[in-house]
Design a protein around this motif. Structure first.
Motif, PDB file in Angstrom:
ATOM      1  N   THR A 119       0.829  -1.206   0.000  1.00  0.00           N
ATOM      2  CA  THR A 119       0.000   0.000   0.000  1.00  0.00           C
ATOM      3  C   THR A 119       0.863   1.255   0.000  1.00  0.00           C
ATOM      4  O   THR A 119       0.609   2.201  -0.765  1.00  0.00           O
ATOM      5  N   LEU A 120       1.883   1.273   0.836  1.00  0.00           N
ATOM      6  CA  LEU A 120       2.780   2.427   0.876  1.00  0.00           C
ATOM      7  C   LEU A 120       3.528   2.604  -0.436  1.00  0.00           C
ATOM      8  O   LEU A 120       3.772   3.735  -0.885  1.00  0.00           O
ATOM      9  N   GLY A 121       3.882   1.501  -1.071  1.00  0.00           N
ATOM     10  CA  GLY A 121       4.534   1.585  -2.374  1.00  0.00           C
ATOM     11  C   GLY A 121       3.622   2.220  -3.414  1.00  0.00           C
ATOM     12  O   GLY A 121       4.050   3.060  -4.213  1.00  0.00           O
ATOM     13  N   ALA A 122       2.341   1.821  -3.398  1.00  0.00           N
ATOM     14  CA  ALA A 122       1.377   2.407  -4.338  1.00  0.00           C
ATOM     15  C   ALA A 122       1.173   3.886  -4.049  1.00  0.00           C
ATOM     16  O   ALA A 122       1.063   4.700  -4.978  1.00  0.00           O
ATOM     17  N   LEU A 123       1.123   4.255  -2.774  1.00  0.00           N
ATOM     18  CA  LEU A 123       0.967   5.672  -2.422  1.00  0.00           C
ATOM     19  C   LEU A 123       2.202   6.471  -2.819  1.00  0.00           C
ATOM     20  O   LEU A 123       2.097   7.651  -3.188  1.00  0.00           O
ATOM     21  N   ALA A 124       3.374   5.844  -2.751  1.00  0.00           N
ATOM     22  CA  ALA A 124       4.589   6.512  -3.212  1.00  0.00           C
ATOM     23  C   ALA A 124       4.508   6.796  -4.709  1.00  0.00           C
ATOM     24  O   ALA A 124       4.923   7.874  -5.176  1.00  0.00           O
ATOM     25  N   VAL A 125       3.954   5.847  -5.469  1.00  0.00           N
ATOM     26  CA  VAL A 125       3.740   6.065  -6.897  1.00  0.00           C
ATOM     27  C   VAL A 125       2.776   7.232  -7.115  1.00  0.00           C
ATOM     28  O   VAL A 125       2.997   8.098  -7.970  1.00  0.00           O
ATOM     29  N   LEU A 126       1.694   7.265  -6.328  1.00  0.00           N
ATOM     30  CA  LEU A 126       0.697   8.328  -6.440  1.00  0.00           C
ATOM     31  C   LEU A 126       1.309   9.691  -6.158  1.00  0.00           C
ATOM     32  O   LEU A 126       1.110  10.651  -6.920  1.00  0.00           O
TER      33      LEU A 126
END
Length: 274
Positions: free
Chosen positions: A199-206
């Motif tokens: 989840t944090l990885g996806a938010l980093a992408v965002l």
């Protein structure tokens, strides 16, 4: 397998909590706008907020503009990031894979469950915000003499049927945008045993995509950023509809779905689940 994933989705309390919070934000904003002494000036605040005081039928569009930049992607990232990694961490993934079902079908079922969540969340936001908007702002019948008529962003009056069609187009476009982002989180979920990490990885992408969008030096890559065309759904409310950005956004999200679902499949299909 698809039925199993959908049942797990519907029985998951935090999924319903996410949907509740997504619906609550526009409702809270509507209360503040309705009780304010002055409306938001045109062009300031969230999209459509300056127009909803004249016609609450347009509030679903304002609600979508409120939840799209941060809150809806956050909910999608949490669900998709936990899709595989969460089951791996809890030990249920091993039992899931001993069934006579291929890993490709398992991953596809999780993608369908993700898409179902996105559609459900957006539809409930639209339905609840329509009820709140009409309740607090009315339908504009007194001002224009026709119940439900709305003025587009180009100044053209839209009938209720035209408004509904454009709203459906916006919903479909936002679903595609969130699915493209969700597949990134799903791919990250196949790389780790930590749902939080995915989840944090996806938010980093965002966050990275949003920052690069505002950076002039990143102009060469802006057309390929996942968030670049997210707000193109607003073009459905112009007359005529501006199709260029919409088409480019759909093509970009289709590319993300193909590439990252393929990467997720390649990793998941060969992953050693112990």
């Amino acid at each position: 397998m698809i039925a199993v994933e959908l049942r797990k989705l519907m029985l998951r309390p935090r999924m319903w909590l996410s949907v509740l919070l997504l619906c609550l934000l526009p409702a809270l904003v509507a209360v503040f706008v309705a009780t304010a002494d002055f409306p938001p000036p045109p062009g300031q605040g969230g999209a459509f907020l300056s127009a909803v005081r004249r016609n609450g039928s347009l509030y679903p569009a304002a609600a979508l503009a409120l939840v799209l930049p941060v809150f809806l992607p956050l909910a999608v990232a949490v669900l998709a990031g936990d899709a595989v990694a969460g089951e791996s961490a809890s030990g249920t993934l091993r039992y899931l894979l001993v069934r006579p079902v291929g890993r490709t079908y398992v991953l596809l079922a999780k993608l369908i469950a993700l898409g179902t969540f996105i559609v459900l969340a957006i539809v409930l936001v639209v339905v609840t915000s329509l009820g709140v908007g009409v309740l607090l702002f009315g339908t504009g019948a007194e001002a224009v003499g026709q119940a439900g008529t709305v003025t587009s962003l180009s100044g053209v009056t839209l009938s209720p049927a035209e408004l509904a069609l454009r709203l459906l187009g916006s919903i479909g476009y936002i679903v595609a945008s969130m699915l493209g982002f969700g597949v990134i989180a799903l791919f990250l979920s196949t790389l780790t045993d930590s749902g939080l990490g995915a989840t944090l990885g996806a938010l980093a992408v965002l966050i990275t995509s949003s920052v690069l969008q505002a950076l002039d030096a990143a102009e060469p890559v802006k057309d390929y950023l996942p968030t670049n065309y997210w707000l193109a759904w607003i073009d459905f409310f112009r007359d005529p509809v501006f199709w260029h950005s919409i088409n480019q956004g759909l093509l970009l999200q289709a590319g993300y779905v193909v590439v990252f679902f393929g990467a997720a499949w390649a990793n998941f299909a060969t992953r050693d689940v112990t």
